[in-house]
Motif scaffolding. Structure first.
Motif, PDB file in Angstrom:
ATOM      1  N   ALA A   1       0.768  -1.225   0.106  1.00 51.68           N
ATOM      2  CA  ALA A   1       0.050   0.048   0.046  1.00 51.68           C
ATOM      3  C   ALA A   1       0.681   1.131   0.089  1.00 51.68           C
ATOM      4  N   ARG A   2       2.073   1.226   0.779  1.00 56.20           N
ATOM      5  CA  ARG A   2       2.892   2.235   0.691  1.00 56.20           C
ATOM      6  C   ARG A   2       3.620   2.389  -0.728  1.00 56.20           C
ATOM      7  N   ASP A   3       3.298   3.821  -1.327  1.00 52.00           N
ATOM      8  CA  ASP A   3       3.713   4.151  -2.625  1.00 52.00           C
ATOM      9  C   ASP A   3       3.896   5.595  -2.783  1.00 52.00           C
ATOM     10  N   THR A   4       4.371   5.888  -3.924  1.00 50.89           N
ATOM     11  CA  THR A   4       4.270   7.431  -3.967  1.00 50.89           C
ATOM     12  C   THR A   4       3.087   7.903  -4.480  1.00 50.89           C
ATOM     13  N   ASP A   5       2.174   7.248  -4.859  1.00 51.31           N
ATOM     14  CA  ASP A   5       0.828   7.992  -5.090  1.00 51.31           C
ATOM     15  C   ASP A   5      -0.189   7.775  -4.167  1.00 51.31           C
ATOM     16  N   THR A   6       0.442   7.511  -2.812  1.00 55.84           N
ATOM     17  CA  THR A   6      -0.695   7.385  -1.576  1.00 55.84           C
ATOM     18  C   THR A   6      -0.376   8.449  -0.987  1.00 55.84           C
ATOM     19  N   GLY A   7       0.467   9.033  -0.875  1.00 57.48           N
ATOM     20  CA  GLY A   7       1.027  10.245   0.020  1.00 57.48           C
ATOM     21  C   GLY A   7       1.736   9.819   1.179  1.00 57.48           C
ATOM     22  N   ALA A   8       1.911   8.270   1.379  1.00 61.83           N
ATOM     23  CA  ALA A   8       2.500   7.917   2.591  1.00 61.83           C
ATOM     24  C   ALA A   8       4.217   7.885   2.103  1.00 61.83           C
ATOM     25  N   ARG A   9       4.793   7.644   3.196  1.00 60.21           N
ATOM     26  CA  ARG A   9       6.394   7.396   2.958  1.00 60.21           C
ATOM     27  C   ARG A   9       6.501   6.224   1.893  1.00 60.21           C
ATOM     28  N   PRO A  10       7.348   6.297   1.040  1.00 57.61           N
ATOM     29  CA  PRO A  10       7.521   5.020   0.074  1.00 57.61           C
ATOM     30  C   PRO A  10       8.635   4.064   0.782  1.00 57.61           C
ATOM     31  N   GLU A  11       8.514   3.030   0.186  1.00 62.34           N
ATOM     32  CA  GLU A  11       9.435   1.943   0.693  1.00 62.34           C
ATOM     33  C   GLU A  11      10.843   2.351   0.289  1.00 62.34           C
ATOM     34  N   ASN A  12      11.855   1.732   1.125  1.00 61.31           N
ATOM     35  CA  ASN A  12      13.305   1.996   0.932  1.00 61.31           C
ATOM     36  C   ASN A  12      13.649   1.108  -0.361  1.00 61.31           C
ATOM     37  N   SER A  13      14.052   1.692  -1.431  1.00 56.35           N
ATOM     38  CA  SER A  13      14.156   0.913  -2.668  1.00 56.35           C
ATOM     39  C   SER A  13      15.282   0.026  -2.642  1.00 56.35           C
ATOM     40  N   VAL A  14      16.170   0.119  -1.573  1.00 57.50           N
ATOM     41  CA  VAL A  14      17.119  -0.967  -1.702  1.00 57.50           C
ATOM     42  C   VAL A  14      16.732  -2.160  -0.968  1.00 57.50           C
ATOM     43  N   PHE A  15      15.925  -2.177   0.080  1.00 59.44           N
ATOM     44  CA  PHE A  15      15.190  -3.141   0.533  1.00 59.44           C
ATOM     45  C   PHE A  15      14.099  -3.866  -0.228  1.00 59.44           C
ATOM     46  N   THR A  16      13.437  -2.998  -1.119  1.00 55.55           N
ATOM     47  CA  THR A  16      12.618  -3.721  -1.950  1.00 55.55           C
ATOM     48  C   THR A  16      13.274  -4.485  -3.022  1.00 55.55           C
ATOM     49  N   TYR A  17      14.376  -3.996  -3.384  1.00 59.63           N
ATOM     50  CA  TYR A  17      15.091  -4.723  -4.280  1.00 59.63           C
ATOM     51  C   TYR A  17      15.656  -6.125  -3.696  1.00 59.63           C
ATOM     52  N   ALA A  18      16.088  -5.967  -2.506  1.00 55.35           N
ATOM     53  CA  ALA A  18      16.466  -7.217  -1.818  1.00 55.35           C
ATOM     54  C   ALA A  18      15.371  -8.295  -1.757  1.00 55.35           C
ATOM     55  N   ARG A  19      14.323  -7.646  -1.693  1.00 55.12           N
ATOM     56  CA  ARG A  19      13.072  -8.669  -1.575  1.00 55.12           C
ATOM     57  C   ARG A  19      12.830  -9.303  -2.915  1.00 55.12           C
ATOM     58  N   SER A  20      13.057  -8.625  -3.951  1.00 52.97           N
ATOM     59  CA  SER A  20      12.774  -9.343  -5.057  1.00 52.97           C
ATOM     60  C   SER A  20      14.039 -10.040  -5.683  1.00 52.97           C
ATOM     61  N   LYS A  21      15.129  -9.911  -5.020  1.00 56.93           N
ATOM     62  CA  LYS A  21      16.168 -10.978  -5.453  1.00 56.93           C
ATOM     63  C   LYS A  21      15.975 -12.184  -4.398  1.00 56.93           C
ATOM     64  N   LEU A  22      15.408 -11.913  -3.136  1.00 54.95           N
ATOM     65  CA  LEU A  22      14.987 -13.235  -2.390  1.00 54.95           C
ATOM     66  C   LEU A  22      14.059 -13.975  -2.990  1.00 54.95           C
ATOM     67  N   ALA A  23      13.152 -13.609  -3.838  1.00 54.88           N
ATOM     68  CA  ALA A  23      11.970 -13.978  -4.408  1.00 54.88           C
ATOM     69  C   ALA A  23      12.536 -14.711  -5.768  1.00 54.88           C
ATOM     70  N   ASN A  24      13.813 -14.208  -6.405  1.00 50.60           N
ATOM     71  CA  ASN A  24      14.121 -14.985  -7.417  1.00 50.60           C
ATOM     72  C   ASN A  24      14.779 -16.335  -6.820  1.00 50.60           C
ATOM     73  N   LEU A  25      15.330 -16.410  -5.813  1.00 53.61           N
ATOM     74  CA  LEU A  25      15.834 -17.641  -5.364  1.00 53.61           C
ATOM     75  C   LEU A  25      14.731 -18.555  -4.973  1.00 53.61           C
ATOM     76  N   MET A  26      13.733 -17.628  -4.048  1.00 55.43           N
ATOM     77  CA  MET A  26      12.879 -19.008  -3.496  1.00 55.43           C
ATOM     78  C   MET A  26      11.733 -19.656  -4.813  1.00 55.43           C
ATOM     79  N   PHE A  27      11.844 -18.773  -6.139  1.00 56.23           N
ATOM     80  CA  PHE A  27      11.240 -19.138  -7.215  1.00 56.23           C
ATOM     81  C   PHE A  27      11.916 -20.255  -7.902  1.00 56.23           C
ATOM     82  N   THR A  28      13.232 -20.253  -7.713  1.00 54.30           N
ATOM     83  CA  THR A  28      14.164 -21.272  -8.380  1.00 54.30           C
ATOM     84  C   THR A  28      13.969 -22.455  -7.464  1.00 54.30           C
ATOM     85  N   TYR A  29      14.130 -22.346  -6.453  1.00 52.91           N
ATOM     86  CA  TYR A  29      13.958 -24.019  -5.681  1.00 52.91           C
ATOM     87  C   TYR A  29      12.783 -24.282  -5.716  1.00 52.91           C
ATOM     88  N   GLU A  30      11.689 -23.495  -5.749  1.00 51.57           N
ATOM     89  CA  GLU A  30      10.272 -24.128  -5.778  1.00 51.57           C
ATOM     90  C   GLU A  30      10.008 -24.575  -7.259  1.00 51.57           C
TER      91      GLU A  30
END
Length: 310
Positions: free
Chosen positions: A166-195
């Motif tokens: 829900a937190r995003d630039t179009d909501t008026g709330a503070r955006p998520e830290n882009s470095v940690f959202t990147y880390a989350r996406s790279k974690l997902a890459n590995l979880m996807f591979t193993y599954e």
């Protein structure tokens, strides 16, 4: 084998490879190396002009190379579906799919409403893989290689049932830290591979799924990152001589080493996995949570509306 280099890449004649984000950086180095060994390489890229320029560059050093381009915008599921359909129409078989393209440092959402880094780095590749998998499944020795990152160790996916933050630039709330959202996406890459590997094995398929990470490499991926994150990464990469060609070696080993096996993860073998030649490496405990892998898979199917043809 202590130092696996491009010289160890086996003959690729007769193999068909699709490489996403192949117009620059690690993707370009991967495509060039595969083409130089005789593979038919399809460069799947968002910018067709840059993709064609990359083809011309590869052809200069490998004039016999067979190269094609397909437009693929991983930030749009409509584009992913169109690209997959074009790939399926052109290619009766695929030996290798390299999910290489990635972004970091961007904020906002994709056209489909996903946090942009998670949408491009994970969901776009999840959808593409599922949509072309029928071209890999009948091919003995076929592989899906997904490029992750050391940064996956800082990633968390606490609620896989809610991947539209829900937190995003179009909501008026503070955006998520882009470095940690990147880390989350790279974690997902590995979880996807193993599954994916678990499901391929259960289906008795000849296709395998592997992952790789480049360590530190001087590429364009950091161009949108905040300065405090971009500058030290590029400086370290340059000081350690981590060119895109060195950064591509773990991907190439996962893609073509005859000894590589499904579910393995390759990265540089040096200090902190930042430098060195590729070897099998370990990923974080979070990436190995089988229950979360399954739940992420099911959520990804719901969000992309792509069901895998096992």
């Amino acid at each position: 084998m202590s130092e696996w280099t491009e010289d160890h890449l086996p003959d690729q004649r007769g193999r068909v490879a699709v490489v996403t984000g192949a117009n620059t950086g690690i993707g370009f180095a991967t495509a060039r190396a595969l083409a130089a060994r005789g593979a038919h390489v399809v460069l799947a890229c968002r910018d067709l002009d840059r993709a064609r320029t990359a083809v011309d560059r590869i052809a200069q050093s490998a004039p016999e190379a067979r190269l094609d381009v397909v437009r693929l915008d991983l930030a749009s599921l409509a584009s992913v579906r169109a690209a997959a359909e074009e790939i399926r129409e052109r290619l009766p078989r695929i030996d290798l799919l390299v999910n290489n393209a990635g972004i970091t440092g961007l904020r906002g959402r994709t056209g489909d409403g996903f946090e942009v880094q998670f949408g491009v780095n994970h969901l776009g590749h999840f959808a593409l893989t599922g949509l072309v998998l029928d071209r890999l499944l009948p091919v003995p020795g076929s592989r899906v290689v997904t490029v992750s990152s050391i940064a996956h160790r800082y990633g968390r996916i606490d609620d896989v049932d809610d991947l539209r933050p829900a937190r995003d630039t179009d909501t008026g709330a503070r955006p998520e830290n882009s470095v940690f959202t990147y880390a989350r996406s790279k974690l997902a890459n590995l979880m996807f591979t193993y599954e994916l590997q678990r499901r391929l094995s259960a289906a008795g398929a000849p296709t395998t799924a592997l992952a790789a990470h480049p360590g530190g490499a001087s590429t364009e991926i950091f161009r949108n990152s905040p300065g405090w994150f971009r500058a030290p990464n590029l400086l370290i990469a340059k000081l350690l001589g981590r060119s895109p060609e060195m950064g591509a070696l773990p991907t190439l080993r996962a893609a073509a080493d005859p000894e590589a096996r499904g579910g393995e993860y390759y990265g540089p073998g040096g200090l902190f996995e930042v430098q060195g030649y590729p070897r099998r490496v370990a990923s974080s405990p979070r990436s190995r949570d089988a229950d979360n892998q399954r739940r992420l898979w099911e959520a990804s199917e719901r969000l992309t509306e792509v069901i895998y043809p096992f």
